[in-house]
Write a protein that holds these residues in place. Structure first.
Motif, PDB file in Angstrom:
ATOM      1  N   THR A 252      51.827  42.650  38.040  1.00 59.79           N
ATOM      2  CA  THR A 252      52.602  42.216  36.881  1.00 59.79           C
ATOM      3  C   THR A 252      51.812  41.187  36.065  1.00 59.79           C
ATOM      4  OG1 THR A 252      53.670  40.517  38.229  1.00 59.79           O
ATOM      5  CG2 THR A 252      54.798  42.628  38.039  1.00 59.79           C
ATOM      6  N   THR A 253      52.278  40.936  34.879  1.00 60.07           N
ATOM      7  CA  THR A 253      51.668  40.010  33.907  1.00 60.07           C
ATOM      8  C   THR A 253      50.144  40.215  33.891  1.00 60.07           C
ATOM      9  OG1 THR A 253      51.635  38.097  35.431  1.00 60.07           O
ATOM     10  CG2 THR A 253      53.592  38.404  34.082  1.00 60.07           C
ATOM     11  N   GLU A 254      49.355  39.157  34.118  1.00 63.65           N
ATOM     12  CA  GLU A 254      47.893  39.227  33.955  1.00 63.65           C
ATOM     13  C   GLU A 254      47.164  39.562  35.246  1.00 63.65           C
ATOM     14  OE1 GLU A 254      44.670  37.987  30.945  1.00 63.65           O
ATOM     15  OE2 GLU A 254      46.713  38.753  30.878  1.00 63.65           O
ATOM     16  N   VAL A 255      47.877  39.871  36.323  1.00 62.99           N
ATOM     17  CA  VAL A 255      47.247  39.999  37.643  1.00 62.99           C
ATOM     18  C   VAL A 255      46.176  41.079  37.668  1.00 62.99           C
ATOM     19  CG1 VAL A 255      47.646  40.556  40.074  1.00 62.99           C
ATOM     20  CG2 VAL A 255      49.193  39.008  38.882  1.00 62.99           C
ATOM     21  N   ARG A 256      46.443  42.225  37.065  1.00 59.40           N
ATOM     22  CA  ARG A 256      45.441  43.296  37.098  1.00 59.40           C
ATOM     23  C   ARG A 256      44.150  42.911  36.379  1.00 59.40           C
ATOM     24  NH1 ARG A 256      46.945  48.024  39.288  1.00 59.40           N
ATOM     25  NH2 ARG A 256      49.177  48.461  39.497  1.00 59.40           N
ATOM     26  N   GLU A 257      44.253  42.039  35.404  1.00 62.01           N
ATOM     27  CA  GLU A 257      43.054  41.556  34.717  1.00 62.01           C
ATOM     28  C   GLU A 257      42.246  40.624  35.607  1.00 62.01           C
ATOM     29  OE1 GLU A 257      41.788  41.763  31.516  1.00 62.01           O
ATOM     30  OE2 GLU A 257      43.186  43.273  30.788  1.00 62.01           O
ATOM     31  N   ALA A 258      42.946  39.870  36.457  1.00 64.57           N
ATOM     32  CA  ALA A 258      42.294  38.816  37.242  1.00 64.57           C
ATOM     33  C   ALA A 258      41.717  39.311  38.561  1.00 64.57           C
ATOM     34  CB  ALA A 258      43.294  37.689  37.516  1.00 64.57           C
ATOM     35  N   VAL A 259      42.339  40.332  39.151  1.00 60.91           N
ATOM     36  CA  VAL A 259      41.963  40.773  40.500  1.00 60.91           C
ATOM     37  C   VAL A 259      41.295  42.143  40.409  1.00 60.91           C
ATOM     38  CG1 VAL A 259      42.768  41.258  42.833  1.00 60.91           C
ATOM     39  CG2 VAL A 259      43.935  39.521  41.450  1.00 60.91           C
ATOM     40  N   PRO A 260      39.982  42.231  40.611  1.00 60.13           N
ATOM     41  CA  PRO A 260      39.320  43.541  40.572  1.00 60.13           C
ATOM     42  C   PRO A 260      39.731  44.399  41.769  1.00 60.13           C
ATOM     43  CG  PRO A 260      37.769  41.811  41.195  1.00 60.13           C
ATOM     44  CD  PRO A 260      39.054  41.123  40.832  1.00 60.13           C
ATOM     45  N   PRO A 261      39.579  45.725  41.652  1.00 61.06           N
ATOM     46  CA  PRO A 261      40.060  46.622  42.701  1.00 61.06           C
ATOM     47  C   PRO A 261      39.471  46.368  44.086  1.00 61.06           C
ATOM     48  CG  PRO A 261      39.548  47.851  40.702  1.00 61.06           C
ATOM     49  CD  PRO A 261      39.054  46.463  40.478  1.00 61.06           C
ATOM     50  N   ASP A 262      38.237  45.885  44.150  1.00 62.79           N
ATOM     51  CA  ASP A 262      37.605  45.693  45.457  1.00 62.79           C
ATOM     52  C   ASP A 262      37.874  44.313  46.056  1.00 62.79           C
ATOM     53  OD1 ASP A 262      36.089  44.225  43.695  1.00 62.79           O
ATOM     54  OD2 ASP A 262      34.158  45.105  44.254  1.00 62.79           O
ATOM     55  N   ALA A 263      38.736  43.510  45.389  1.00 62.20           N
ATOM     56  CA  ALA A 263      39.044  42.165  45.891  1.00 62.20           C
ATOM     57  C   ALA A 263      40.370  42.110  46.627  1.00 62.20           C
ATOM     58  CB  ALA A 263      39.071  41.170  44.724  1.00 62.20           C
ATOM     59  N   GLY A 264      41.034  43.245  46.740  1.00 58.66           N
ATOM     60  CA  GLY A 264      42.327  43.286  47.397  1.00 58.66           C
ATOM     61  C   GLY A 264      43.098  44.489  46.905  1.00 58.66           C
ATOM     62  N   ALA A 290      36.499  41.822  51.241  1.00 60.36           N
ATOM     63  CA  ALA A 290      37.327  41.758  50.029  1.00 60.36           C
ATOM     64  C   ALA A 290      37.414  40.335  49.506  1.00 60.36           C
ATOM     65  CB  ALA A 290      38.719  42.319  50.322  1.00 60.36           C
ATOM     66  N   GLY A 291      37.524  39.375  50.412  1.00 61.38           N
ATOM     67  CA  GLY A 291      37.598  37.982  50.004  1.00 61.38           C
ATOM     68  C   GLY A 291      36.326  37.502  49.323  1.00 61.38           C
ATOM     69  N   GLU A 292      35.187  37.968  49.794  1.00 60.83           N
ATOM     70  CA  GLU A 292      33.928  37.587  49.156  1.00 60.83           C
ATOM     71  C   GLU A 292      33.856  38.130  47.731  1.00 60.83           C
ATOM     72  OE1 GLU A 292      31.129  39.149  51.920  1.00 60.83           O
ATOM     73  OE2 GLU A 292      31.196  37.386  53.239  1.00 60.83           O
ATOM     74  N   ARG A 293      34.355  39.347  47.543  1.00 60.31           N
ATOM     75  CA  ARG A 293      34.362  39.920  46.196  1.00 60.31           C
ATOM     76  C   ARG A 293      35.377  39.205  45.304  1.00 60.31           C
ATOM     77  NH1 ARG A 293      33.272  44.698  49.440  1.00 60.31           N
ATOM     78  NH2 ARG A 293      35.507  45.089  49.706  1.00 60.31           N
ATOM     79  N   ALA A 294      36.499  38.793  45.901  1.00 64.36           N
ATOM     80  CA  ALA A 294      37.489  38.030  45.131  1.00 64.36           C
ATOM     81  C   ALA A 294      36.897  36.715  44.654  1.00 64.36           C
ATOM     82  CB  ALA A 294      38.726  37.778  45.991  1.00 64.36           C
ATOM     83  N   ARG A 295      36.185  36.035  45.540  1.00 59.31           N
ATOM     84  CA  ARG A 295      35.574  34.756  45.173  1.00 59.31           C
ATOM     85  C   ARG A 295      34.535  34.934  44.066  1.00 59.31           C
ATOM     86  NH1 ARG A 295      34.237  29.585  46.151  1.00 59.31           N
ATOM     87  NH2 ARG A 295      32.035  29.037  46.244  1.00 59.31           N
ATOM     88  N   ALA A 296      33.713  35.965  44.172  1.00 61.89           N
ATOM     89  CA  ALA A 296      32.692  36.197  43.151  1.00 61.89           C
ATOM     90  C   ALA A 296      33.331  36.475  41.793  1.00 61.89           C
ATOM     91  CB  ALA A 296      31.796  37.362  43.573  1.00 61.89           C
ATOM     92  N   ALA A 297      34.400  37.262  41.788  1.00 60.33           N
ATOM     93  CA  ALA A 297      35.072  37.582  40.529  1.00 60.33           C
ATOM     94  C   ALA A 297      35.714  36.350  39.914  1.00 60.33           C
ATOM     95  CB  ALA A 297      36.119  38.663  40.767  1.00 60.33           C
ATOM     96  N   ALA A 298      36.344  35.529  40.741  1.00 59.17           N
ATOM     97  CA  ALA A 298      37.007  34.327  40.236  1.00 59.17           C
ATOM     98  C   ALA A 298      35.992  33.338  39.678  1.00 59.17           C
ATOM     99  CB  ALA A 298      37.837  33.684  41.344  1.00 59.17           C
ATOM    100  N   ARG A 299      34.892  33.160  40.382  1.00 57.59           N
ATOM    101  CA  ARG A 299      33.869  32.219  39.903  1.00 57.59           C
ATOM    102  C   ARG A 299      33.274  32.683  38.581  1.00 57.59           C
ATOM    103  NH1 ARG A 299      29.400  30.795  44.036  1.00 57.59           N
ATOM    104  NH2 ARG A 299      29.136  29.041  42.614  1.00 57.59           N
ATOM    105  N   ALA A 300      33.123  33.990  38.418  1.00 56.55           N
ATOM    106  CA  ALA A 300      32.518  34.522  37.197  1.00 56.55           C
ATOM    107  C   ALA A 300      33.428  34.351  35.990  1.00 56.55           C
ATOM    108  CB  ALA A 300      32.169  35.997  37.398  1.00 56.55           C
ATOM    109  N   ARG A 301      34.740  34.437  36.202  1.00 56.81           N
ATOM    110  CA  ARG A 301      35.654  34.437  35.058  1.00 56.81           C
ATOM    111  C   ARG A 301      36.399  33.131  34.865  1.00 56.81           C
ATOM    112  NH1 ARG A 301      39.747  39.321  33.247  1.00 56.81           N
ATOM    113  NH2 ARG A 301      40.713  38.225  31.483  1.00 56.81           N
TER     114      ARG A 301
END
Length: 320
Positions: A252-264, A290-301
């Protein structure tokens, strides 16, 4: 630059005050909602300075950052200057429209002298902004470090006042999720949650932790669960990603923009989310990757320096 800003949203403001300016934060004797003063549960730099309403009358102010509609009149009463006319001003909209996204008109929609700054692109799209100039400056998170261990095979949830906010925060969905993964729910107003939901303690534990203890506690849990139906993009979700946690969230809301498919896993189908929770609990290696990919995505954006740079650009435009 001297910036007048109220202490409203502590997590967001903690990132905002990392900039190179002086931040004047109103304080009142009762430290009520209009005068909280400096934070007591976050670490703020010395450039954040408390000012009483009387002191604000004679303070040099270059910009006022508004976050609630009544602050426009409050700033006028306390400083003797009108935001948008005598003082450059911007209005930060932290929230999605509470009622219908079709019919909800923003409080500043009839003004063109105060830009409205939304924290997500979704929010700007959903509000009727009228003739107000708009911008989007996405969240910036101070990196807590890659703290995830996942040693406890449980799902962490962070939500304040889940009983009062109910369906907004997906509180009614928690019993279904607890059947797939035991939950640890962190946040204010959570003490009666398990009893009210009819969940045994082993399936739903709660804790109200100070800010400096929250991140290490979250990071011990195997996965982060975000059951929120309708709020702005939760800072706790982004913080979980920075910690290196895999994410299971409603789409919902902006979640799909924030969480890439391989991060969870992001979905609006409870059965899909439940299966993802079971998989992460059963396979710590899968959770780690998955957590490592989540961290990389969050740090980048969502890095704090990008956030500060965006604000610096906007403040120069507004005050020139």
């Amino acid at each position: 630059m001297n910036i007048l800003i109220w202490h409203v949203h502590g997590s967001w403001l903690t990132s905002f005050v990392q900039g190179p300016h002086t931040y004047l934060v109103p304080v009142t004797p009762d430290r009520g909602p209009d005068g909280l003063g400096r934070a007591r549960t976050w670490t703020w730099p010395q450039s954040v300075r408390e000012r009483t309403p009387e002191e604000l009358r004679d303070s040099d102010i270059d910009l006022v950052v508004l976050q609630r509609p009544h602050e426009i009149e409050l700033a006028h009463a306390w400083t003797g200057r009108r935001p948008g006319q005598d003082l450059p001003a911007v209005y930060v909209e932290h929230n999605s429209p509470h009622e219908s996204a079709v019919d909800t008109v923003h409080p500043l929609a009839d003004r063109s002298d105060i830009p409205v700054v939304h924290v997500t692109h979704f929010n700007r799209l959903m509000w009727d902004n009228g003739r107000a100039p708009t911008d989007v400056i996405e969240h910036g998170i101070i990196d807590p470090g890659h703290l995830w261990t996942g040693t406890e095979p449980r799902a962490a949830v962070v939500v304040n006042e889940p009983l009062r906010r109910g369906r907004t925060t997906g509180t009614d969905l928690l019993p279904g999720f607890a059947a797939a993964a035991p939950l640890d729910v962190f946040g204010m107003g959570t003490r009666q949650l398990a009893a009210r939901l009819g969940l045994p303690p082993e399936l739903c534990r709660t804790a109200e932790l100070p800010q400096n203890e929250l991140h290490p506690a979250m990071a011990q849990r195997r996965v982060y669960l975000h059951p929120v139906r309708w709020t702005s993009l939760g800072l706790s979700l982004l913080e979980a990603m920075f910690l290196g946690m895999p994410v299971v969230a409603l789409g919902t809301t902006e979640v799909r923009e924030a969480v890439p498919p391989d991060a969870g896993t992001v979905s609006n189908r409870p059965e899909v989310l439940n299966e993802a929770l079971r998989h992460f609990l059963a396979d710590i290696g899968h959770a780690r990757r998955a957590g490592e990919r989540a961290r990389a995505a969050a740090r980048a954006r969502y890095g704090v320096q990008r956030f500060l740079d965006d604000w610096e650009r906007l403040m120069k435009e507004v005050t020139r």
